[in-house]
Design a protein around this motif. Sequence first.
Motif: not given
Length: 157
Positions: A92-100
């Motif tokens: 989930y942290l990785l998805t947020q880094v990618i999206a941001t």
Amino acid sequence: MGFFKKSASSHARLNVPALVQVAALAIIMIRGLDLLMIFSTLGVPGMREFIHRSVQTWNLTLVFLGSLVLVFVEIYCAFSLVKGRNWARWVYLLTQVIATGYLWAASLGYGYPELFSIAGESKREILRTLVMQKLPDMLVLLLLFIPPASRRFFRLQ
């Protein structure tokens, strides 16, 4: 009647900390509301136009499909968090880094700004809007990584 019997391991998983439950529910609610707001804003004709614009080139199609995959991965992570899967909070942290990262880059003119970008006059204004847009996700990440009860839950599972 063995179907209704609970094993010892299923009882242990019922002791999910409230903060983890709130975080998982928040992920599902945030993504659900995001989709509902997009549908409400665009309507059926707007959704058709959005999808049509998104599949005009291979690059746009990949970005569009990637964003859908990201949403489904986030929702899957939410369900996995309640099961105590430590990898789920990291994914989930990785998805947020990618999206941001993608939103920031697209807003600055890299990638495909017409598809996913944040309007703004300056980098500072874009960053402020981006932070405000991602604030709920940052709060969810804080619930998953900061409180001792959350860290202990994922360490024990």
